[in-house]
Design a protein around this motif. Sequence first.
Motif, mmCIF file in Angstrom:
data_model
loop_
_atom_site.group_PDB
_atom_site.id
_atom_site.type_symbol
_atom_site.label_atom_id
_atom_site.label_comp_id
_atom_site.label_asym_id
_atom_site.label_seq_id
_atom_site.Cartn_x
_atom_site.Cartn_y
_atom_site.Cartn_z
ATOM 1 N N LEU A 59 0.831 -1.208 0.000
ATOM 2 C CA LEU A 59 0.000 0.000 0.000
ATOM 3 C C LEU A 59 0.867 1.260 0.000
ATOM 4 C CD1 LEU A 59 -2.811 -1.063 2.510
ATOM 5 C CD2 LEU A 59 -2.948 -0.950 0.010
ATOM 6 N N VAL A 60 2.044 1.156 0.623
ATOM 7 C CA VAL A 60 2.982 2.285 0.599
ATOM 8 C C VAL A 60 3.556 2.454 -0.805
ATOM 9 C CG1 VAL A 60 5.211 3.144 1.445
ATOM 10 C CG2 VAL A 60 3.569 2.114 3.047
ATOM 11 N N SER A 61 3.917 1.331 -1.430
ATOM 12 C CA SER A 61 4.569 1.399 -2.750
ATOM 13 C C SER A 61 3.634 1.937 -3.833
ATOM 14 C CB SER A 61 5.090 0.018 -3.157
ATOM 15 O OG SER A 61 4.011 -0.873 -3.427
ATOM 16 N N ILE A 62 2.312 1.705 -3.670
ATOM 17 C CA ILE A 62 1.378 2.240 -4.667
ATOM 18 C C ILE A 62 0.805 3.582 -4.199
ATOM 19 C CG2 ILE A 62 0.791 -0.035 -5.563
ATOM 20 C CD1 ILE A 62 -1.789 0.060 -3.968
ATOM 21 N N GLU A 63 1.431 4.146 -3.142
ATOM 22 C CA GLU A 63 1.156 5.502 -2.659
ATOM 23 C C GLU A 63 -0.257 5.679 -2.105
ATOM 24 O OE1 GLU A 63 2.210 8.217 -5.776
ATOM 25 O OE2 GLU A 63 4.357 7.954 -5.419
ATOM 26 N N MET A 64 -0.821 4.608 -1.561
ATOM 27 C CA MET A 64 -2.059 4.754 -0.808
ATOM 28 C C MET A 64 -1.760 5.141 0.637
ATOM 29 S SD MET A 64 -4.515 1.658 -2.173
ATOM 30 C CE MET A 64 -5.860 2.205 -1.102
ATOM 31 N N LEU A 65 -0.586 4.689 1.129
ATOM 32 C CA LEU A 65 -0.129 5.020 2.474
ATOM 33 C C LEU A 65 1.257 5.623 2.401
ATOM 34 C CD1 LEU A 65 -1.090 1.761 4.483
ATOM 35 C CD2 LEU A 65 -2.397 3.888 4.337
ATOM 36 N N GLU A 66 1.620 6.330 3.453
ATOM 37 C CA GLU A 66 2.992 6.781 3.622
ATOM 38 C C GLU A 66 3.466 6.324 4.993
ATOM 39 O OE1 GLU A 66 2.291 11.341 5.149
ATOM 40 O OE2 GLU A 66 2.390 10.975 2.981
ATOM 41 N N LYS A 67 4.739 6.005 5.106
ATOM 42 C CA LYS A 67 5.278 5.436 6.346
ATOM 43 C C LYS A 67 6.358 6.344 6.914
ATOM 44 C CE LYS A 67 7.334 1.178 8.185
ATOM 45 N NZ LYS A 67 7.860 -0.174 7.846
ATOM 46 N N THR A 68 6.191 6.702 8.206
ATOM 47 C CA THR A 68 7.161 7.551 8.891
ATOM 48 C C THR A 68 7.354 7.021 10.304
ATOM 49 O OG1 THR A 68 6.359 9.471 7.649
ATOM 50 C CG2 THR A 68 7.740 9.896 9.591
ATOM 51 N N ASN A 69 8.616 6.698 10.656
ATOM 52 C CA ASN A 69 8.937 6.209 12.005
ATOM 53 C C ASN A 69 8.079 5.015 12.418
ATOM 54 O OD1 ASN A 69 10.872 8.287 12.308
ATOM 55 N ND2 ASN A 69 9.277 9.705 13.024
ATOM 56 N N GLY A 70 7.834 4.115 11.461
ATOM 57 C CA GLY A 70 7.091 2.902 11.775
ATOM 58 C C GLY A 70 5.585 3.062 11.783
ATOM 59 N N TYR A 99 1.998 4.271 9.833
ATOM 60 C CA TYR A 99 1.411 4.448 8.508
ATOM 61 C C TYR A 99 0.316 5.501 8.574
ATOM 62 C CZ TYR A 99 3.583 -0.112 7.572
ATOM 63 O OH TYR A 99 4.475 -1.149 7.425
ATOM 64 N N LYS A 100 0.253 6.324 7.528
ATOM 65 C CA LYS A 100 -0.803 7.320 7.420
ATOM 66 C C LYS A 100 -1.315 7.350 5.990
ATOM 67 C CE LYS A 100 0.695 10.358 11.174
ATOM 68 N NZ LYS A 100 0.960 11.742 11.606
ATOM 69 N N PRO A 101 -2.607 7.614 5.799
ATOM 70 C CA PRO A 101 -3.131 7.671 4.432
ATOM 71 C C PRO A 101 -2.539 8.854 3.679
ATOM 72 C CG PRO A 101 -4.792 8.382 6.018
ATOM 73 C CD PRO A 101 -3.656 7.827 6.810
ATOM 74 N N ARG A 102 -2.094 8.607 2.473
ATOM 75 C CA ARG A 102 -1.485 9.663 1.669
ATOM 76 C C ARG A 102 -2.576 10.565 1.090
ATOM 77 N NH1 ARG A 102 3.458 10.392 -0.736
ATOM 78 N NH2 ARG A 102 4.131 8.328 -0.024
ATOM 79 N N GLY A 103 -2.361 11.862 1.162
ATOM 80 C CA GLY A 103 -3.293 12.807 0.565
ATOM 81 C C GLY A 103 -4.433 13.224 1.461
ATOM 82 N N VAL A 104 -4.534 12.622 2.663
ATOM 83 C CA VAL A 104 -5.601 12.997 3.586
ATOM 84 C C VAL A 104 -5.100 14.136 4.464
ATOM 85 C CG1 VAL A 104 -7.065 12.226 5.485
ATOM 86 C CG2 VAL A 104 -6.560 10.679 3.589
ATOM 87 N N PRO A 105 -5.861 15.235 4.613
ATOM 88 C CA PRO A 105 -5.408 16.371 5.426
ATOM 89 C C PRO A 105 -5.004 15.933 6.835
ATOM 90 C CG PRO A 105 -7.384 16.950 4.213
ATOM 91 C CD PRO A 105 -7.179 15.488 4.006
#
Length: 578
Positions: A410-421, A423-429
């Motif tokens: 999900l991170v690789s297809i840019e649905m999620l982004e990962k920071t310090n372990g 996950y957060k949805p990409r593009g969500v305010p």
Amino acid sequence: MNKYLTFFCTGVLFIFLAASCKKPVPPQAKFIPKNASFVGSVNVSSLVKKMAKSQSSLENIIKNMTADNDTALEKGKKEWADFQNSGIETDDNIYMWVVQKGGANLREMQPGNALTSVTGRLDDAGKFEAYVKMKVPGAEIKKEKLYSYATKDNNSMIAWDKDEVVVMSYQNMGGDQMEYDSVTGTFNRKAPASDDHLNDLKTEMNKSFEQKESSSVASIAEFRDLAQEKADAFMWINSAATVDNIPVPLPKIKELLENNYTAATMNFEDGKMVFDSKSYTGNALKDILKKHAGPEADLSLVEKFPSNNINGFMVFAFDPQIFTSIVKFMEVGALADGFLTKFMGSTYTLADALKAIKGDVAVVVSDVGMKQGDTSMMPGMRAYSVPKARLIFTMTVGDKTQMNKLMERLVSIEMLEKTNGLYKPRGVPSTFGLTALVDDKRLTIASDQDILNAYKSNGKAVLKSGVMDDFKGKAAVAYLDIESILNALSNDKTNIATADEVMPFAKETFKDARAYANNFKDNYTSGHFELRFKNEKENSLVSLLNFMSKASDAARKNNQGMSTDKPFNLNGDMDEAK
């Protein structure tokens, strides 16, 4: 000779015992075909009696709902008096059923039609014929071999014999329909079909009056059991009869859903509305559910939620391998594996995906309230309020390696982004604050990082007394604290006048809702649902009607008080808001 005589007598005795043990069904059921997708029944007599016992006056409720219009009230009273003198047996149940006419067609984007019918008992056919002539002036009464009938238009028909009355009507389940043009490869609006269903109605009506019990729902043992229940109303759903309206032709879906029924009763008790259900299965699904039955909802997933203001939760448990059995039975394993392989970008199977989860799931919501909305994108706009809440969604992890593999995809297809372990949805305010964490035990998604950390540290929920009663050992449970939610939302300052007027009545009416489902046993799964009211001494039907009358009265007064001669602008609701 004596041997044959013994066999004969034994056979006759067996038939007699079998017939005497067969539960009787109301005569109305013999008019309802086996392939009805939905059957509903209302016990009018029971509902009227419950209303009569209440201190509240049905007449006052009607006056509120008709704007205190004496003319409307008198008209309603006259209609009820006419109905009571119509020859219809008002002490017996009224049945309604739906039959799907023509399956859904995905290629032509055609949803199909439905035939809706209602039937009731007659105690005086002569009175009923006079009632029809009075209510449908100019209607011509015609005679068929088994019944008399009248039509008001080409889509509805009413027929009766000396004992029963049946009303039928066609409904077009979709407005404009489309058809596929194979030459141009486009969808075009389809010429409307004729609205004249009179001949079809006569055919269906003939079937109903000629129908043998063996072709009706009366021949289904589970329906006979339901018909014996003492209830204000009941509902019957035939899953197999709805398959034709599934636009995707899944292999063996009909076989999987064959003889799958849901039978539910509804009762208006003092202080609560109660629904009880049984979902029966045919042999195919029965074997699958029996094989995978047993998991119980893990209530600790709620009990460790760190809040003393929990507004609601849902917890359920299942064996993930049930999907393997269903896919295998339906022979779509290759299709599922192909889809997952395409999604993951490398060879991946359903078996791999199911290893990631154990089957315990929970959703918990707390601290519902109102907060000021973000007006940064529209400078100068009047501040408004939006709902807020704290939320946890958690699912127990089976194989962490497989779960991580899914999350990283999900991170690789840019649905999620990962920071310090995390996950957060990409593009969500960022104001939404959604955060996810995968550890050795759970995948947890939270409305904010603080609640995520507290939940991970095994906090402690403070629940109202009795909330967990009857939930232990269930396959699925749910609870909604309606009272606390209404109290929180009543702080809304958005000047929605109708909501402001209705909210006090809602707060004094509703308490909470609770539901649970048991594990599969024998050949069905049972369920229970309660909608509870604040006034525990008043019948819930009266409480509900009182709320509806007050809400409609408040809405009407609000609409009457609204002025339409002031211009609307984005800087406020009206010029006076400047």
